[in-house]
Design an enzyme around this catalytic site. Structure first.
Site, PDB file in Angstrom:
ATOM      1  N   ARG A 231      24.365  26.131  75.998  1.00  0.00           N
ATOM      2  CA  ARG A 231      25.597  26.292  76.798  1.00  0.00           C
ATOM      3  C   ARG A 231      26.436  27.432  76.235  1.00  0.00           C
ATOM      4  NH1 ARG A 231      26.663  21.152  79.848  1.00  0.00           N
ATOM      5  NH2 ARG A 231      24.493  20.604  80.279  1.00  0.00           N
ATOM      6  N   GLU A 233      29.390  28.146  76.156  1.00  0.00           N
ATOM      7  CA  GLU A 233      30.781  27.701  76.269  1.00  0.00           C
ATOM      8  C   GLU A 233      31.537  28.226  75.063  1.00  0.00           C
ATOM      9  OE1 GLU A 233      30.912  23.304  78.286  1.00  0.00           O
ATOM     10  OE2 GLU A 233      29.508  23.661  76.659  1.00  0.00           O
ATOM     11  N   ARG A 239      33.649  18.605  69.882  1.00  0.00           N
ATOM     12  CA  ARG A 239      32.508  17.952  70.542  1.00  0.00           C
ATOM     13  C   ARG A 239      31.629  18.885  71.384  1.00  0.00           C
ATOM     14  NH1 ARG A 239      35.332  14.143  75.132  1.00  0.00           N
ATOM     15  NH2 ARG A 239      35.512  15.701  76.747  1.00  0.00           N
ATOM     16  N   HIS A 240      31.849  20.180  71.267  1.00  0.00           N
ATOM     17  CA  HIS A 240      31.008  21.124  72.014  1.00  0.00           C
ATOM     18  C   HIS A 240      30.229  22.016  71.065  1.00  0.00           C
ATOM     19  CE1 HIS A 240      33.914  20.147  75.201  1.00  0.00           C
ATOM     20  NE2 HIS A 240      32.872  20.313  75.996  1.00  0.00           N
ATOM     21  N   GLU A 382      33.402  11.151  76.593  1.00  0.00           N
ATOM     22  CA  GLU A 382      32.215  11.169  77.457  1.00  0.00           C
ATOM     23  C   GLU A 382      30.947  11.373  76.627  1.00  0.00           C
ATOM     24  OE1 GLU A 382      32.204  14.560  80.160  1.00  0.00           O
ATOM     25  OE2 GLU A 382      30.029  14.497  80.018  1.00  0.00           O
ATOM     26  N   SER A 385      26.643  11.834  81.525  1.00  0.00           N
ATOM     27  CA  SER A 385      27.114  12.215  82.837  1.00  0.00           C
ATOM     28  C   SER A 385      25.931  12.161  83.793  1.00  0.00           C
ATOM     29  CB  SER A 385      27.649  13.643  82.733  1.00  0.00           C
ATOM     30  OG  SER A 385      28.318  13.966  83.897  1.00  0.00           O
ATOM     31  N   ARG A 435      26.455  13.661  70.325  1.00  0.00           N
ATOM     32  CA  ARG A 435      27.720  12.983  70.635  1.00  0.00           C
ATOM     33  C   ARG A 435      27.628  11.478  70.456  1.00  0.00           C
ATOM     34  NH1 ARG A 435      31.161  15.274  75.720  1.00  0.00           N
ATOM     35  NH2 ARG A 435      30.991  17.436  75.028  1.00  0.00           N
TER      36      ARG A 435
END
Ligand code: AMO
Length: 461
Positions: A231, A233, A239-240, A382, A385, A435
């Site tokens: 990712r 991001e 948490r990423h 979360e 998903s 996670r």
């Protein structure tokens, strides 16, 4: 060679041969040297004493010069410990060294493993102690991974994958391995890494999404994958990461996508129970360094709808629009509210607003503006998903075109085409491996549950 873990009072007077790391060495006077030996997470005290027969003064001097973390071969007699060695995992017996060889000498470490396993409260009591920052540990990860805490964490990480696979195999799922080098972005474009691919551009998979769905159109009915995803991001959050392990599943259902939610419930409870029951030793080791409250969960996740969660937030004074997406802070508030009311750290939300979900998500036919999609949460964050998917080719193409920003259908043509030849209703989801463990153990930072974490500022070691 002997495993230290197998030693007990029944071995007293036996002579054993073992290889281990010399964790610490503390000479007292010039006659004795107290050594802690370690195999994996197991430690025992060994004593080297100068005597007339087996251990000379030179030998004692030599032993004092062996650097911490060197690998040694030891011949020793098992004796009853004079007093319980509480700092070691083996407490009732100790080893009287008779022979000592260095197999592989260690250079001076950038930090001591003793410092790296100290609980926070130690520093608070004695500020003179050394605190090893997470960044320093990650810079020297192969050394940091030797700590007993890290051994316990990564045994449990293995457990997460094993339990995931175990449950799905028991329920007739087929394990698949989908490509990670793609000709087009897998979730429709955002947050994707581009790589040179001969004279073209390729993309690193953000998710096995399209492939696991295409497997359903190939009639595999129930599939799962444990694989790395990427990712782009630009986030430094707790948490990423830019690379993580995604535990994916996808399956056909008969009447209603809630059949898939039932499978997720069974699967996640199997993982949570398995971690709690099979890893009691590891949990005890981790708690010494990172104390945490046990994860509370019921036999099923608590199920709430998104509008119910929104109402709980609003009743608690949080301003929240009907169709807003929930940010991390709001998720945590919801987690606290759920815990107070229902006494569980494990819950799920069903029926997310359609606008905050990917284009392949099935709209809720009964409630305009909402979708047949869900997230599962642990301690208010979360972890999973998923959704029922659009399985009608024309509708899928229309939703891609109407996406914000629009997705050019030609860039995802093979995926769209797969649905033209008949596709069963299906749903699935993905769980973040790092996670789940971070939240089960309440470790506060996902880098602690990733072997070699990757984020916008870290691409090594
Ligand atoms: P999503 O993007 O929500 O969904 O990811 C699913 C789960 O993966 C974990 N996760 C992450 N973990 C670490 N670092 C990240 N940057 C990161 N991003 C996500 C979270 C999250 O719940 N294709 C859909 C799944 C599906 O519908 O089947 C997807 O990937 O635990």
């Amino acid at each position: 060679r002997t495993k230290i873990a197998s030693l007990s009072e029944k071995n007293i007077d036996e002579t054993v041969l073992l290889s281990a790391r010399l964790q610490t060495s503390r000479p007292t006077g010039n006659k004795k040297n107290f050594i802690v030996l370690r195999q994996g997470t197991v430690t025992a005290q060994a004593v080297l004493t100068v005597d007339e027969t087996k251990i000379s003064k030179q030998m004692q001097k030599f032993s004092c010069g062996i650097t911490s973390e060197s690998l040694v071969l030891v011949e020793a007699k098992v004796v009853k410990a004079l007093q319980q060695v509480t700092s070691c995992t083996i407490q009732d017996v100790e080893l009287q060294i008779e022979k000592l060889h260095v197999i592989s000498a260690a250079a001076r470490l950038p930090f001591s493993l003793e410092d790296a396993t100290r609980p926070d409260e130690d520093y608070e009591k004695d500020p003179a102690l050394v605190r090893v920052a997470l960044a320093t540990r990650l810079d020297h990860r192969p050394i940091d991974l030797r700590t007993t805490t890290n051994h316990a964490i990564f045994r449990m990480q293995h457990g997460v994958c094993k339990l995931f696979r175990e449950y799905l195999e028991q329920h007739d799922f087929v394990e698949i391995h989908t490509p990670k080098l793609l000709g087009a972005a897998s979730e429709g474009g955002a947050n994707v890494f581009k790589v040179e691919y001969f004279n073209e551009t390729a993309f690193l998979a953000q998710s096995p999404q399209f492939y696991k769905q295409m497997m359903i159109t190939s009639d595999f009915a129930k599939v799962f994958e444990i694989g790395t995803v990427f990712r782009a991001e630009n986030s430094q959050s707790h948490r990423h990461m830019t690379e993580y392990v995604s535990l994916d599943m996808e399956m056909e259902f008969e009447e209603h996508y809630h059949e898939v939610l039932d499978v997720f419930d069974g699967l996640l409870v199997h993982i949570l129970k398995g971690l709690k029951e099979r890893y009691t030793d590891e949990i005890a080791v981790i708690k010494k360094q990172f104390p945490f409250e046990d994860f509370e969960f019921l036999d099923k996740s608590l199920r709430l709808t998104y509008p119910e969660a929104v109402k709980m937030l609003r009743d608690a004074g949080v301003e929240f629009g009907d169709y807003d997406d929930m940010n991390t802070a709001q998720e945590r508030i919801l987690g606290k509210l759920v815990k107070e009311k229902y006494h569980t750290d494990f819950f799920m939300l069903d029926k997310f607003p359609l606008a905050v979900r990917p284009f392949y998500t099935m709209p809720d036919p009964a409630r305009p503006g909402y979708s047949n999609s869900y997230d599962f949460f642990m301690r208010g964050e979360e972890i999973l998903s998923g959704a029922q998917r659009v399985h009608n080719a024309a509708m899928l193409q229309k939703r891609a075109e109407e996406n914000d920003p629009p997705i050019d259908p030609t860039t995802i043509q093979p995926y769209l085409d797969a649905f033209k030849f008949g596709a069963p209703p299906h749903a699935g989801g993905a769980l973040g491996m790092e996670r789940v463990l971070m939240l089960f153990l309440d470790l506060g930072n996902i880098r602690r549950t990733s072997l070699f974490p990757r984020d916008p500022n870290r691409l090594g070691p």
